[in-house]
Design an enzyme around this catalytic site. Structure first.
Site, short mmCIF file in Angstrom:
data_model
loop_
_atom_site.label_atom_id
_atom_site.label_comp_id
_atom_site.label_asym_id
_atom_site.label_seq_id
_atom_site.Cartn_x
_atom_site.Cartn_y
_atom_site.Cartn_z
N SER A 1 0.83 -1.20 0.00
CA SER A 1 0.00 0.00 0.00
C SER A 1 0.87 1.25 0.00
CB SER A 1 -0.90 0.01 1.24
OG SER A 1 -1.52 1.27 1.42
N TYR B 1 -2.59 -0.32 10.03
CA TYR B 1 -2.76 -0.90 8.69
C TYR B 1 -1.46 -0.76 7.89
CZ TYR B 1 -4.08 -1.23 3.79
OH TYR B 1 -4.12 -1.56 2.45
#
Length: 350
Positions: free
Chosen positions: A142, A167
């Site tokens: 990501s 995350y």
């Protein structure tokens, strides 16, 4: 070519399954269809792949009625025994791991879920690959791993030492875990850092979906950091094209890799990292204007401060991807928004 795609009911995973199935690959799609957001949207994506909701069951293969080479199984990545059995019987050539617990803000209130799915689940994928002769593991990272990095555009050669959400930390951990397996076992691994993906069948927890839903239902929208944010919005078809192309680019160790000045993007092991982004950061207010133009409506805006876990900007340098695959994301933002709004109206009968 036999390929395992995890996260097959997800936004990106379902689109990858469609593209690969159209190319004639033999696919096993895996997803647990959790309730992080409306499961009906996930079943809708699967339906587009010819997987009927009423035929889906836990630990059961469901044959697609649309693509001869596609089967689906409902399973948790963190179920170690089930994953061991799946890999032992699957004879996969390639694994595309897109299954993960997504969402920056959700990780603040539900951290344990991220450890179970993104850490425990990913180690099961790595173990399955290294014990069963998988030739290439491609996995989703990501853009959030860049965290507090202020150098732009974000390059794979930059450090990622300062994530600002759990995350992001789990995605950084995935990259580190993959490198360890590449180094220890010679497993070729490629990590892909996605930049703000949007498009038809997108996630309802992300700003593109939230903005469209609010505008089309005449509600105000929440604009964080008072609109002073930039995002490198990347259309789903560009993401899929990058994934499919990089699947055939199996990394090898860099012979000239210098341990005294280590490059984070590569290694002496068969390990690579690539950005997939549109390389054109857009101001949040301009993005909202694109949606207003596509819908033909203006909206009321509720300006709010920056949220915990958010970053001011994302901006991809995708030159390494272009060099490796000959492809560079290039979908025009307004065109991508127009397609997304058209899908949204059709899906929700607006």
């Amino acid at each position: 070519m036999k390929i395992l795609v995890t996260g097959a009911a997800g936004f990106i995973g379902s689109a990858v399954c469609r593209r690969l199935s159209e190319q004639g690959a033999e696919i096993v799609g895996l997803d647990n269809i959790n309730d992080y957001y409306d499961p009906e949207l996930k079943y809708g994506r699967l339906s587009e792949l010819g997987i009927r909701k009423e035929e889906i069951g836990w630990y059961k293969f469901t044959q697609s009625g649309r693509y001869e080479g596609l089967r689906f199984i409902r399973m948790n990545l963190e179920d170690r025994e089930a994953m061991q059995m799946l890999f032992a019987n699957g004879e996969f050539d390639v694994v595309i791991n897109l299954g993960a617990q997504a969402g920056v803000r959700y990780s603040i209130t539900n951290p344990q879920v991220y450890i179970e799915s993104n850490i425990d689940g990913f180690i099961n994928v790595l173990e399955g690959c290294r014990n069963n002769g998988v030739r290439h593991l491609v996995y989703a990272s990501s853009s959030s791993v860049y965290g507090l990095n202020g150098q732009v555009p974000f390059s794979e050669h930059h450090g990622i030492a300062h994530p600002v959400s759990l995350y992001a930390a789990t995605k950084k951990s995935n990259e580190l875990m993959a490198h360890a397996y590449s180094q220890l076992y010679g497993l070729p691994t490629t990590g892909l850092r996605f930049f703000t993906v949007y498009g038809p069948w997108g996630r309802p927890d992300m700003s593109p979906f939230l903005f469209m839903d609010a505008i089309l239902h005449d509600r105000s929208i929440k604009v964080f950091n008072n609109g002073d944010m930039l995002r490198d919005f990347t259309y789903i078809d560009d993401i899929v094209e990058g994934i499919v192309r990089i699947t055939g680019v199996i990394p090898e160790g860099e012979r000239n890799w210098d341990a005294a000045e280590p490059d984070p993007a590569s290694s002496s092991a068969p390990y690579r990292i690539y950005n997939i982004g549109n390389q054109r950061p857009t101001r949040l207010m301009d993005y909202i204007s694109c949606i207003e133009k596509a819908t033909g409506r203006e909206t009321r805006k509720e300006f709010l401060p920056m949220q915990p876990g958010d970053v001011y900007q994302t901006y991809a340098d995708s030159s390494a991807l272009a060099e490796a695959t000959g492809f560079r994301p290039d979908t025009d933002l307004q065109e991508g928004i127009n397609r997304t709004v058209a899908w949204f109206k059709e899906y929700y009968n607006l």
